[in-house]
Design a protein around this motif. Structure first.
Motif, PDB file in Angstrom:
ATOM      1  N   PHE A 166      -0.534  -6.814  10.283  1.00 55.73           N
ATOM      2  CA  PHE A 166      -0.865  -6.602   8.874  1.00 55.73           C
ATOM      3  C   PHE A 166      -0.081  -7.569   7.986  1.00 55.73           C
ATOM      4  CE2 PHE A 166      -2.329  -2.641  10.663  1.00 55.73           C
ATOM      5  CZ  PHE A 166      -3.401  -2.264   9.857  1.00 55.73           C
ATOM      6  N   GLN A 167      -0.731  -7.977   6.886  1.00 54.25           N
ATOM      7  CA  GLN A 167      -0.106  -8.857   5.904  1.00 54.25           C
ATOM      8  C   GLN A 167      -0.217  -8.218   4.521  1.00 54.25           C
ATOM      9  OE1 GLN A 167       1.479 -11.736   6.694  1.00 54.25           O
ATOM     10  NE2 GLN A 167       1.014 -11.333   8.855  1.00 54.25           N
ATOM     11  N   LYS A 168       0.790  -8.467   3.684  1.00 58.47           N
ATOM     12  CA  LYS A 168       0.793  -7.906   2.328  1.00 58.47           C
ATOM     13  C   LYS A 168      -0.340  -8.514   1.510  1.00 58.47           C
ATOM     14  CE  LYS A 168       3.782  -7.254  -1.699  1.00 58.47           C
ATOM     15  NZ  LYS A 168       2.663  -7.482  -2.631  1.00 58.47           N
ATOM     16  N   VAL A 169      -0.953  -7.671   0.684  1.00 48.08           N
ATOM     17  CA  VAL A 169      -1.994  -8.147  -0.224  1.00 48.08           C
ATOM     18  C   VAL A 169      -1.642  -7.706  -1.649  1.00 48.08           C
ATOM     19  CG1 VAL A 169      -3.844  -8.213   1.468  1.00 48.08           C
ATOM     20  CG2 VAL A 169      -3.381  -6.083   0.228  1.00 48.08           C
ATOM     21  N   ALA A 170      -2.378  -8.227  -2.631  1.00 48.19           N
ATOM     22  CA  ALA A 170      -2.129  -7.881  -4.030  1.00 48.19           C
ATOM     23  C   ALA A 170      -2.312  -6.386  -4.237  1.00 48.19           C
ATOM     24  CB  ALA A 170      -3.074  -8.667  -4.930  1.00 48.19           C
ATOM     25  N   ALA A 171      -1.497  -5.840  -5.125  1.00 45.76           N
ATOM     26  CA  ALA A 171      -1.514  -4.398  -5.381  1.00 45.76           C
ATOM     27  C   ALA A 171      -2.883  -3.925  -5.834  1.00 45.76           C
ATOM     28  CB  ALA A 171      -0.459  -4.049  -6.422  1.00 45.76           C
ATOM     29  N   ARG A 172      -3.284  -2.756  -5.329  1.00 40.91           N
ATOM     30  CA  ARG A 172      -4.525  -2.113  -5.718  1.00 40.91           C
ATOM     31  C   ARG A 172      -4.189  -0.718  -6.251  1.00 40.91           C
ATOM     32  NH1 ARG A 172      -9.078  -3.898  -2.730  1.00 40.91           N
ATOM     33  NH2 ARG A 172      -9.793  -1.743  -2.463  1.00 40.91           N
ATOM     34  N   LYS A 173      -5.100  -0.126  -6.970  1.00 46.87           N
ATOM     35  CA  LYS A 173      -4.875   1.223  -7.484  1.00 46.87           C
ATOM     36  C   LYS A 173      -4.823   2.183  -6.300  1.00 46.87           C
ATOM     37  CE  LYS A 173      -6.648   4.656 -10.728  1.00 46.87           C
ATOM     38  NZ  LYS A 173      -5.315   4.944 -11.248  1.00 46.87           N
ATOM     39  N   SER A 174      -3.788   3.002  -6.251  1.00 47.86           N
ATOM     40  CA  SER A 174      -3.588   3.924  -5.135  1.00 47.86           C
ATOM     41  C   SER A 174      -3.616   5.366  -5.616  1.00 47.86           C
ATOM     42  CB  SER A 174      -2.233   3.651  -4.462  1.00 47.86           C
ATOM     43  OG  SER A 174      -1.944   4.659  -3.514  1.00 47.86           O
ATOM     44  N   PRO A 175      -4.137   6.278  -4.791  1.00 44.33           N
ATOM     45  CA  PRO A 175      -4.108   7.701  -5.152  1.00 44.33           C
ATOM     46  C   PRO A 175      -2.729   8.329  -4.944  1.00 44.33           C
ATOM     47  CG  PRO A 175      -5.112   7.431  -3.005  1.00 44.33           C
ATOM     48  CD  PRO A 175      -4.861   6.051  -3.535  1.00 44.33           C
ATOM     49  N   TYR A 176      -1.787   7.549  -4.404  1.00 42.52           N
ATOM     50  CA  TYR A 176      -0.450   8.080  -4.109  1.00 42.52           C
ATOM     51  C   TYR A 176       0.597   7.468  -5.036  1.00 42.52           C
ATOM     52  CZ  TYR A 176      -2.665   9.674   0.197  1.00 42.52           C
ATOM     53  OH  TYR A 176      -3.492  10.273   1.107  1.00 42.52           O
ATOM     54  N   GLU A 177       1.439   8.308  -5.600  1.00 44.40           N
ATOM     55  CA  GLU A 177       2.528   7.817  -6.448  1.00 44.40           C
ATOM     56  C   GLU A 177       3.530   7.006  -5.636  1.00 44.40           C
ATOM     57  OE1 GLU A 177       4.502  10.889  -8.617  1.00 44.40           O
ATOM     58  OE2 GLU A 177       2.645  11.767  -9.406  1.00 44.40           O
ATOM     59  N   ARG A 178       3.719   7.378  -4.376  1.00 44.09           N
ATOM     60  CA  ARG A 178       4.769   6.751  -3.559  1.00 44.09           C
ATOM     61  C   ARG A 178       4.395   5.351  -3.063  1.00 44.09           C
ATOM     62  NH1 ARG A 178       2.683  11.004  -0.350  1.00 44.09           N
ATOM     63  NH2 ARG A 178       1.470  10.291   1.442  1.00 44.09           N
ATOM     64  N   ALA A 179       3.111   4.994  -3.079  1.00 40.87           N
ATOM     65  CA  ALA A 179       2.692   3.701  -2.540  1.00 40.87           C
ATOM     66  C   ALA A 179       3.103   2.554  -3.446  1.00 40.87           C
ATOM     67  CB  ALA A 179       1.192   3.691  -2.319  1.00 40.87           C
ATOM     68  N   ASN A 180       3.836   1.584  -2.886  1.00 39.83           N
ATOM     69  CA  ASN A 180       4.192   0.401  -3.672  1.00 39.83           C
ATOM     70  C   ASN A 180       3.940  -0.902  -2.911  1.00 39.83           C
ATOM     71  OD1 ASN A 180       6.269   0.217  -1.841  1.00 39.83           O
ATOM     72  ND2 ASN A 180       7.914   0.159  -3.356  1.00 39.83           N
ATOM     73  N   ILE A 181       3.258  -0.771  -1.759  1.00 40.61           N
ATOM     74  CA  ILE A 181       2.874  -1.975  -1.010  1.00 40.61           C
ATOM     75  C   ILE A 181       1.546  -1.717  -0.317  1.00 40.61           C
ATOM     76  CG2 ILE A 181       4.210  -1.271   1.040  1.00 40.61           C
ATOM     77  CD1 ILE A 181       4.623  -4.257   1.628  1.00 40.61           C
ATOM     78  N   GLN A 182       0.660  -2.702  -0.376  1.00 40.37           N
ATOM     79  CA  GLN A 182      -0.625  -2.631   0.306  1.00 40.37           C
ATOM     80  C   GLN A 182      -0.701  -3.771   1.322  1.00 40.37           C
ATOM     81  OE1 GLN A 182      -0.506  -2.521  -3.229  1.00 40.37           O
ATOM     82  NE2 GLN A 182      -0.569  -0.276  -3.171  1.00 40.37           N
ATOM     83  N   MET A 183      -1.313  -3.491   2.446  1.00 38.07           N
ATOM     84  CA  MET A 183      -1.385  -4.486   3.507  1.00 38.07           C
ATOM     85  C   MET A 183      -2.779  -4.472   4.130  1.00 38.07           C
ATOM     86  SD  MET A 183       2.335  -3.724   5.306  1.00 38.07           S
ATOM     87  CE  MET A 183       2.523  -5.340   6.058  1.00 38.07           C
ATOM     88  N   GLU A 184      -3.163  -5.587   4.748  1.00 42.42           N
ATOM     89  CA  GLU A 184      -4.464  -5.643   5.400  1.00 42.42           C
ATOM     90  C   GLU A 184      -4.353  -6.351   6.746  1.00 42.42           C
ATOM     91  OE1 GLU A 184      -7.025  -7.926   2.819  1.00 42.42           O
ATOM     92  OE2 GLU A 184      -6.397  -9.843   3.733  1.00 42.42           O
ATOM     93  N   LEU A 185      -5.299  -6.043   7.605  1.00 44.29           N
ATOM     94  CA  LEU A 185      -5.388  -6.685   8.911  1.00 44.29           C
ATOM     95  C   LEU A 185      -6.811  -7.176   9.100  1.00 44.29           C
ATOM     96  CD1 LEU A 185      -4.368  -7.322  11.810  1.00 44.29           C
ATOM     97  CD2 LEU A 185      -5.125  -5.021  12.450  1.00 44.29           C
ATOM     98  N   ALA A 186      -6.956  -8.486   9.295  1.00 42.93           N
ATOM     99  CA  ALA A 186      -8.271  -9.062   9.569  1.00 42.93           C
ATOM    100  C   ALA A 186      -8.483  -9.013  11.075  1.00 42.93           C
ATOM    101  CB  ALA A 186      -8.337 -10.500   9.073  1.00 42.93           C
ATOM    102  N   LEU A 187      -9.610  -8.424  11.492  1.00 47.23           N
ATOM    103  CA  LEU A 187      -9.891  -8.267  12.912  1.00 47.23           C
ATOM    104  C   LEU A 187     -10.737  -9.425  13.444  1.00 47.23           C
ATOM    105  CD1 LEU A 187     -10.746  -4.451  12.871  1.00 47.23           C
ATOM    106  CD2 LEU A 187      -8.589  -5.539  13.519  1.00 47.23           C
TER     107      LEU A 187
END
Length: 316
Positions: free
Chosen positions: A295-316
């Motif tokens: 997984f690699q970090k991606v730009a922040a997106r709106k999250s349903p969780y208050e605790r989330a402060n990092i988003q990541m993605e994995l290209a398959l």
């Protein structure tokens, strides 16, 4: 049967100590043959000072590869027995240095013949062996510098224990474990939120019936880890890797890695192109695991969780 043949290589420390004891016992008598009243354990310090230089304990410890405490103790013993003396450094009066005393210098002259005879005896012994012990020790020392025996044992323990972990698809019997394992870790670091309760209280309705999957890690048939692969209504991502939790009692067995791999393989099997996840940067082991999974970090997106402060993605 010889003890070491029975126990095997796991008794390497005991066997090396036995060999050391044999050599040290003979070494004490060798010094006596040449009229030198020196203990074998003093030799590295003695030799470090044999060229007539003044040295600090720190310098000696660095040169001979011993700890400062060990060298300090040996120096005290050698001073007490008159082999070396200490004095203030001429260039820095705050430093204390040590050097050979007149008695030590006298021994340094007498010991030259002993050096020749001992070296020749070792060469003769080496010539009678099939394996070069000296080179083997150099190899072992180098390899243990790269990775200690402790670290190697820890890795083997992890491999053995992780081989006893089974990853299985979710069954209704694991519903409580899915809930409790997630609630345990979330409550430890954060607080349970509305989105957590929805997924954990009804995994069938919020995950499985929507085309998602849940995997459970069993260790000795006990559920100790869980992870979910949840479909996303998003043009950029097919699934979200979520609700990964491992019991503190079972950490260190690569369970997170095995669960993550199972979810990724399922996503790949379902033809997914990208998997998304959210986390928090205070969870350093988790972030490290996600990086290892690719997984690699991606730009922040709106999250349903208050605790989330990092988003990541994995290209398959």
């Amino acid at each position: 049967m010889n003890f070491f043949d029975t126990v095997g290589k796991m008794a390497i420390g005991s066997r090396l100590r036995l060999l050391t004891d044999k050599i040290t016992e003979d070494a004490a008598q060798v010094y006596g043959m040449y009229g030198i009243s020196m203990q074998p354990k003093w030799f590295p310090v003695f030799y470090a000072l044999s060229r007539g230089e003044n040295k600090t304990i720190t310098e000696i410890a660095r040169e001979i590869g011993h700890s400062h405490v060990s060298v300090s103790k040996i120096v005290r013993e050698m001073i007490k027995n008159g082999f070396i003396k200490e004095k203030k450094d001429k260039t820095d009066g705050r430093k204390t240095v040590v050097c050979l005393s007149p008695k030590g210098m006298e021994v340094n002259e007498k010991i030259a013949a002993q050096y020749i005879d001992v070296n020749n005896a070792i060469e003769e012994l080496s010539a009678q062996t099939k394996h070069d012990l000296w080179k083997a020790m150099q190899e072992w020392e180098f390899l243990l510098e790269q990775k200690s025996l402790l670290r190697r044992v820890q890795e083997q323990q992890k491999l053995r224990e992780s081989s006893q972990v089974r990853i299985v698809p979710y069954q209704p019997q694991y519903r409580q474990a899915f809930h409790d394992l997630n609630e345990e870790w979330i409550s430890t670091y954060f607080k349970m939120e509305a989105s957590d309760y929805k997924a954990l209280d009804d995994p069938d309705g919020h995950i499985l019936r929507k085309g998602g999957h849940i995997f459970v890690a069993l260790y000795h048939d006990e559920p100790v880890g869980v992870c979910a692969l949840i479909p996303m209504k998003d043009p950029d991502y097919d699934f979200e890797l979520a609700k990964m939790a491992v019991s503190p009692r079972a950490q260190g067995k690569s369970i997170g890695w095995l669960l993550g791999k199972a979810c990724i393989e399922k996503a790949r099997e379902l033809g997914a192109s990208k998997v998304y996840l959210e986390s928090n940067t205070i969870l350093k082991p988790a972030i490290s695991l996600y990086h290892k999974l690719g997984f690699q970090k991606v730009a922040a997106r709106k999250s349903p969780y208050e605790r989330a402060n990092i988003q990541m993605e994995l290209a398959l």
